[in-house]
Structure formats: structure tokens, C-alpha cells
Scaffold this motif. Structure first.
Motif, PDB file in Angstrom:
ATOM      1  N   THR A 287       0.811  -1.218   0.000  1.00  0.00           N
ATOM      2  CA  THR A 287       0.000   0.000   0.000  1.00  0.00           C
ATOM      3  C   THR A 287       0.842   1.264   0.000  1.00  0.00           C
ATOM      4  O   THR A 287       0.334   2.336  -0.315  1.00  0.00           O
ATOM      5  CB  THR A 287      -0.963   0.016   1.195  1.00  0.00           C
ATOM      6  N   GLY A 288       2.133   1.156   0.330  1.00  0.00           N
ATOM      7  CA  GLY A 288       3.005   2.321   0.241  1.00  0.00           C
ATOM      8  C   GLY A 288       3.049   2.917  -1.145  1.00  0.00           C
ATOM      9  O   GLY A 288       3.228   4.133  -1.306  1.00  0.00           O
ATOM     10  N   ALA A 289       2.888   2.082  -2.174  1.00  0.00           N
ATOM     11  CA  ALA A 289       2.899   2.596  -3.545  1.00  0.00           C
ATOM     12  C   ALA A 289       1.743   3.544  -3.806  1.00  0.00           C
ATOM     13  O   ALA A 289       1.781   4.322  -4.765  1.00  0.00           O
ATOM     14  CB  ALA A 289       2.868   1.437  -4.537  1.00  0.00           C
ATOM     15  N   GLY A 290       0.733   3.526  -2.951  1.00  0.00           N
ATOM     16  CA  GLY A 290      -0.415   4.399  -3.123  1.00  0.00           C
ATOM     17  C   GLY A 290      -0.130   5.865  -2.880  1.00  0.00           C
ATOM     18  O   GLY A 290      -0.976   6.712  -3.184  1.00  0.00           O
TER      19      GLY A 290
ATOM     20  N   HIS B 111       2.528  -7.205   0.144  1.00  0.00           N
ATOM     21  CA  HIS B 111       3.649  -6.862  -0.727  1.00  0.00           C
ATOM     22  C   HIS B 111       3.240  -6.720  -2.195  1.00  0.00           C
ATOM     23  O   HIS B 111       4.063  -6.305  -3.008  1.00  0.00           O
ATOM     24  CB  HIS B 111       4.751  -7.909  -0.591  1.00  0.00           C
ATOM     25  N   ILE B 112       2.006  -7.065  -2.529  1.00  0.00           N
ATOM     26  CA  ILE B 112       1.566  -6.984  -3.938  1.00  0.00           C
ATOM     27  C   ILE B 112       0.267  -6.215  -4.121  1.00  0.00           C
ATOM     28  O   ILE B 112      -0.205  -6.050  -5.242  1.00  0.00           O
ATOM     29  CB  ILE B 112       1.392  -8.388  -4.551  1.00  0.00           C
ATOM     30  N   ALA B 113      -0.321  -5.714  -3.030  1.00  0.00           N
ATOM     31  CA  ALA B 113      -1.707  -5.238  -3.053  1.00  0.00           C
ATOM     32  C   ALA B 113      -1.983  -4.194  -4.128  1.00  0.00           C
ATOM     33  O   ALA B 113      -3.064  -4.182  -4.731  1.00  0.00           O
ATOM     34  CB  ALA B 113      -2.093  -4.680  -1.682  1.00  0.00           C
ATOM     35  N   TYR B 114      -1.025  -3.293  -4.383  1.00  0.00           N
ATOM     36  CA  TYR B 114      -1.296  -2.206  -5.317  1.00  0.00           C
ATOM     37  C   TYR B 114      -0.873  -2.513  -6.751  1.00  0.00           C
ATOM     38  O   TYR B 114      -1.156  -1.717  -7.651  1.00  0.00           O
ATOM     39  CB  TYR B 114      -0.634  -0.914  -4.819  1.00  0.00           C
ATOM     40  N   LEU B 115      -0.231  -3.636  -6.982  1.00  0.00           N
ATOM     41  CA  LEU B 115       0.170  -3.960  -8.352  1.00  0.00           C
ATOM     42  C   LEU B 115      -1.024  -4.041  -9.306  1.00  0.00           C
ATOM     43  O   LEU B 115      -0.971  -3.452 -10.402  1.00  0.00           O
ATOM     44  CB  LEU B 115       0.967  -5.263  -8.370  1.00  0.00           C
ATOM     45  N   PRO B 116      -2.115  -4.726  -8.955  1.00  0.00           N
ATOM     46  CA  PRO B 116      -3.255  -4.758  -9.888  1.00  0.00           C
ATOM     47  C   PRO B 116      -3.822  -3.377 -10.190  1.00  0.00           C
ATOM     48  O   PRO B 116      -4.218  -3.096 -11.341  1.00  0.00           O
ATOM     49  CB  PRO B 116      -4.288  -5.628  -9.150  1.00  0.00           C
ATOM     50  N   PHE B 117      -3.857  -2.497  -9.185  1.00  0.00           N
ATOM     51  CA  PHE B 117      -4.405  -1.157  -9.401  1.00  0.00           C
ATOM     52  C   PHE B 117      -3.476  -0.303 -10.263  1.00  0.00           C
ATOM     53  O   PHE B 117      -3.936   0.494 -11.079  1.00  0.00           O
ATOM     54  CB  PHE B 117      -4.651  -0.467  -8.056  1.00  0.00           C
ATOM     55  N   ILE B 118      -2.162  -0.462 -10.058  1.00  0.00           N
ATOM     56  CA  ILE B 118      -1.216   0.341 -10.833  1.00  0.00           C
ATOM     57  C   ILE B 118      -1.337   0.023 -12.323  1.00  0.00           C
ATOM     58  O   ILE B 118      -1.454   0.927 -13.156  1.00  0.00           O
ATOM     59  CB  ILE B 118       0.220   0.119 -10.332  1.00  0.00           C
ATOM     60  N   ILE B 119      -1.314  -1.259 -12.677  1.00  0.00           N
ATOM     61  CA  ILE B 119      -1.352  -1.601 -14.092  1.00  0.00           C
ATOM     62  C   ILE B 119      -2.695  -1.231 -14.708  1.00  0.00           C
ATOM     63  O   ILE B 119      -2.763  -0.795 -15.871  1.00  0.00           O
ATOM     64  CB  ILE B 119      -1.012  -3.093 -14.313  1.00  0.00           C
ATOM     65  N   ASP B 120      -3.756  -1.323 -13.939  1.00  0.00           N
ATOM     66  CA  ASP B 120      -5.068  -0.921 -14.437  1.00  0.00           C
ATOM     67  C   ASP B 120      -5.126   0.581 -14.664  1.00  0.00           C
ATOM     68  O   ASP B 120      -5.751   1.056 -15.618  1.00  0.00           O
ATOM     69  CB  ASP B 120      -6.139  -1.353 -13.433  1.00  0.00           C
ATOM     70  N   THR B 121      -4.453   1.359 -13.804  1.00  0.00           N
ATOM     71  CA  THR B 121      -4.491   2.818 -13.891  1.00  0.00           C
ATOM     72  C   THR B 121      -3.634   3.351 -15.029  1.00  0.00           C
ATOM     73  O   THR B 121      -4.058   4.259 -15.763  1.00  0.00           O
ATOM     74  CB  THR B 121      -4.011   3.434 -12.562  1.00  0.00           C
ATOM     75  N   VAL B 122      -2.429   2.819 -15.196  1.00  0.00           N
ATOM     76  CA  VAL B 122      -1.479   3.450 -16.113  1.00  0.00           C
ATOM     77  C   VAL B 122      -1.275   2.686 -17.415  1.00  0.00           C
ATOM     78  O   VAL B 122      -0.619   3.202 -18.332  1.00  0.00           O
ATOM     79  CB  VAL B 122      -0.102   3.656 -15.429  1.00  0.00           C
ATOM     80  N   GLY B 123      -1.809   1.472 -17.531  1.00  0.00           N
ATOM     81  CA  GLY B 123      -1.518   0.654 -18.702  1.00  0.00           C
ATOM     82  C   GLY B 123      -1.781   1.340 -20.018  1.00  0.00           C
ATOM     83  O   GLY B 123      -0.959   1.272 -20.944  1.00  0.00           O
ATOM     84  N   ASP B 124      -2.904   2.029 -20.115  1.00  0.00           N
ATOM     85  CA  ASP B 124      -3.269   2.654 -21.386  1.00  0.00           C
ATOM     86  C   ASP B 124      -2.431   3.895 -21.693  1.00  0.00           C
ATOM     87  O   ASP B 124      -2.435   4.367 -22.837  1.00  0.00           O
ATOM     88  CB  ASP B 124      -4.749   3.024 -21.373  1.00  0.00           C
ATOM     89  N   TYR B 125      -1.728   4.431 -20.695  1.00  0.00           N
ATOM     90  CA  TYR B 125      -0.871   5.593 -20.929  1.00  0.00           C
ATOM     91  C   TYR B 125       0.502   5.181 -21.475  1.00  0.00           C
ATOM     92  O   TYR B 125       1.217   6.024 -22.019  1.00  0.00           O
ATOM     93  CB  TYR B 125      -0.631   6.360 -19.625  1.00  0.00           C
ATOM     94  N   ARG B 126       0.860   3.927 -21.298  1.00  0.00           N
ATOM     95  CA  ARG B 126       2.229   3.505 -21.526  1.00  0.00           C
ATOM     96  C   ARG B 126       2.448   3.008 -22.955  1.00  0.00           C
ATOM     97  O   ARG B 126       1.557   2.439 -23.571  1.00  0.00           O
ATOM     98  CB  ARG B 126       2.618   2.404 -20.532  1.00  0.00           C
ATOM     99  N   SER B 127       3.690   3.209 -23.434  1.00  0.00           N
ATOM    100  CA  SER B 127       4.043   2.732 -24.770  1.00  0.00           C
ATOM    101  C   SER B 127       4.743   1.376 -24.734  1.00  0.00           C
ATOM    102  O   SER B 127       5.010   0.792 -25.782  1.00  0.00           O
ATOM    103  CB  SER B 127       4.954   3.755 -25.464  1.00  0.00           C
ATOM    104  N   ARG B 128       5.073   0.891 -23.529  1.00  0.00           N
ATOM    105  CA  ARG B 128       5.721  -0.409 -23.382  1.00  0.00           C
ATOM    106  C   ARG B 128       5.173  -1.080 -22.129  1.00  0.00           C
ATOM    107  O   ARG B 128       4.681  -0.412 -21.221  1.00  0.00           O
ATOM    108  CB  ARG B 128       7.238  -0.277 -23.311  1.00  0.00           C
ATOM    109  N   PRO B 129       5.278  -2.389 -22.039  1.00  0.00           N
ATOM    110  CA  PRO B 129       4.685  -3.079 -20.893  1.00  0.00           C
ATOM    111  C   PRO B 129       5.448  -2.815 -19.603  1.00  0.00           C
ATOM    112  O   PRO B 129       6.657  -2.586 -19.601  1.00  0.00           O
ATOM    113  CB  PRO B 129       4.769  -4.560 -21.289  1.00  0.00           C
ATOM    114  N   LEU B 130       4.718  -2.859 -18.500  1.00  0.00           N
ATOM    115  CA  LEU B 130       5.320  -2.878 -17.176  1.00  0.00           C
ATOM    116  C   LEU B 130       5.874  -4.278 -16.950  1.00  0.00           C
ATOM    117  O   LEU B 130       5.173  -5.274 -17.163  1.00  0.00           O
ATOM    118  CB  LEU B 130       4.262  -2.563 -16.123  1.00  0.00           C
ATOM    119  N   THR B 131       7.141  -4.383 -16.517  1.00  0.00           N
ATOM    120  CA  THR B 131       7.770  -5.686 -16.305  1.00  0.00           C
ATOM    121  C   THR B 131       7.754  -6.023 -14.819  1.00  0.00           C
ATOM    122  O   THR B 131       8.241  -5.249 -13.999  1.00  0.00           O
ATOM    123  CB  THR B 131       9.213  -5.705 -16.830  1.00  0.00           C
ATOM    124  N   VAL B 132       7.203  -7.186 -14.502  1.00  0.00           N
ATOM    125  CA  VAL B 132       7.154  -7.679 -13.129  1.00  0.00           C
ATOM    126  C   VAL B 132       8.177  -8.805 -12.997  1.00  0.00           C
ATOM    127  O   VAL B 132       8.066  -9.840 -13.662  1.00  0.00           O
ATOM    128  CB  VAL B 132       5.750  -8.185 -12.760  1.00  0.00           C
TER     129      VAL B 132
END
Length: 256
Positions: free
Chosen positions: A34-37, A59-80
Motif C-alpha cells: 500500500t506504500g505505492a499508493g 507486498h503486492i496489493a497495489y500492483l493490480p491497481f497500478i497496471i489498471d491505472t497506467v496501462g493505457d498511458y504507456r508505450s511499453r509493458p510494465l515488467t514484473v
């Protein structure tokens, strides 16, 4: 290179109590609790890499929200990046179309918004001269720690969630340029048995780790359970060994 603490608690509670996430410069997250929030949308858009220590929710709670929020703004994939077992867990139980969409297949598998990279113990990812290496850890689920090494040749180690782990101690002792060690201590000594069962540390167990270190980093303690934070802090202050543990704080910055 800068490492900023976004969250370092074993629980949540308002703006000051948030779970584990470290920001490396402006483009790498180590864990995604949640610190990523605290990051705004432009800051989230700058994240290109997320390194997960393990699959527990704090340790993973905000990962689903981050990719949902920014995915369409990005020109390349987020790498996990994570151990193969951790990636299997989050793909099976989070990004499974039931709990959350599978962003590794959106809009399609040839052009995903998110991709996964397996990182086994001892392997590293080199990102513009910054090397992040997976270290052993021993937790209730498959887990790793990470060595974060700057271009200038200085390292920080994050233990991840772990109990006493001989292989991790050996790996830490092999890092000659280690400036800081962030290491968990989730429970007070009175909950020693619970710490053992959950494969976390309590102060007595942490002291046994510190006594075995031959390197001399600054020691910062993370992941304190909020209800026992004062008790754990008092017990840590009683340590009489060579390396003096300090409590990790939100927004603390390490420059390497």
C-alpha cells in the motif's frame, strides 16, 4: 541512485502506516504494497519495473491497481520480476480474470500491458547500470530478498520477509560494498513461537542474524506489526552487539 521508502509497516492505518514498497530512482519498485499508493499518476506512469519478494498481499496489493491505472498511458509493458513460484501464484490467484484481469494478455499476448520475468536466486536484472539481484530468503511461501547495486558500486540489501536464513546471511556477508541492510522484524519476543511458525523474525532472532554478519552496513528494521511496534522498538534498543538496528521510516531516502 536513490532508494525511497514508500511503506515499511506490517499493517495499515491512515497515511502514516502503509505496507512495503521501495522506490528506486523514479522507475523501479521493490514490492508493491500500500506504500505505492502515495505516488500520483505521473509517478506511477514512470514505473517500468516491479520486483516482488513474494506473493503475500501486503507486498503486492497495489500492483493490480497500478497496471489498471497506467496501462493505457504507456508505450511499453510494465515488467514484473519475481521468482518463478511467485509469478505462478500471482498469475493463478490474482491475474486470473476472476480476481483481476490478466494484463499480460491485454490487449493481446503479442502486445501486453504487463509482462513477467522470472528471476531465480543468484540471477540479476541490469537496468541502466543498476543491478538488482535475487537473494535467498526463508518465508511461509516462496520468497527472495534483493541486493540493489548502483552504478557507483554501492549496495543496499532488502531481506524481504524471512526467518533466520543461513543462505541469506552467507549472501549478505559476500557483499563487500554493502552500505545498508533493511531487514524485517515482524513480532516481539513474546511471540517468538508465532514468528517461527510464520517464518518471520522477532528481535532475539534478528540479533542472532546480526551477530553472524562480518560486513558493516547500517541496519534498518522494517515490517513491524503496528500493535506491537512500541514493544519491538524497545526490545531492539536493548541489543548490545556491534551493529545497532534503527527503525526504518516512511519517506526515508538512501543515496547509493
Amino acid at each position: 541512485m536513490e532508494v525511497r521508502v514508500l511503506g515499511c509497516s506490517g499493517g495499515i492505518g491512515g497515511l502514516d502506516v502503509r505496507t512495503t514498497s521501495l522506490l528506486v530512482d523514479d522507475d523501479i519498485l521493490i514490492d508493491c504494497g500500500t506504500g505505492a499508493g502515495v505516488l500520483d499518476v505521473p509517478a506511477l506512469m514512470a514505473i517500468d519495473h516491479v520486483f516482488l519478494t513474494h506473493a503475500h498481499l501486503d507486498h503486492i496489493a497495489y500492483l493490480p491497481f497500478i497496471i489498471d491505472t497506467v496501462g493505457d498511458y504507456r508505450s511499453r509493458p510494465l515488467t514484473v520480476h519475481a521468482a518463478p513460484e511467485t509469478l505462478r501464484i500471482i498469475r493463478s490467484h490474482i491475474f486470473n480474470w476472476l480476481i483481476w484481469p490478466d494484463f499480460s494478455a491485454i490487449p493481446d499476448r503479442a502486445h501486453p500491458l504487463m509482462r513477467f520475468n522470472e528471476l531465480r536466486i543468484g540471477e540479476w536484472a541490469d537496468i541502466d547500470g543498476r543491478r538488482i539481484t535475487a537473494l535467498p530468503a526463508l518465508h511461509a511461501v516462496p520468497a527472495v530478498g534483493y541486493q540493489i547495486r548502483s552504478e557507483t558500486g554501492a549496495s543496499l540489501v532488502f531481506s524481504g520477509d524471512t526467518t533466520v536464513c543461513d543462505a541469506q546471511i552467507e549472501a549478505i556477508n559476500a557483499i563487500n560494498d554493502l552500505r545498508a541492510l533493511i531487514i524485517e522484524t515482524a513480532f516481539p519476543n513474546m511471540q517468538h513461537d508465532l514468528a517461527l511458525a510464520a517464518r518471520h523474525l522477532c528481535p532475539q532472532m534478528l540479533f542472532s542474524v546480526l551477530d553472524r554478519l562480518i560486513v558493516s552496513p547500517e541496519i534498518y528494521v522494517t515490517h513491524l506489526k503496528p500493535a506491537q511496534a512500541a514493544e519491538i522498538t524497545a526490545e531492539l534498543a536493548a541489543y548490545s552487539g556491534r551493529l545497532k538496528p534503527q527503525i526504518l521510516r516512511n519517506d526515508q531516502v538512501f543515496t547509493l
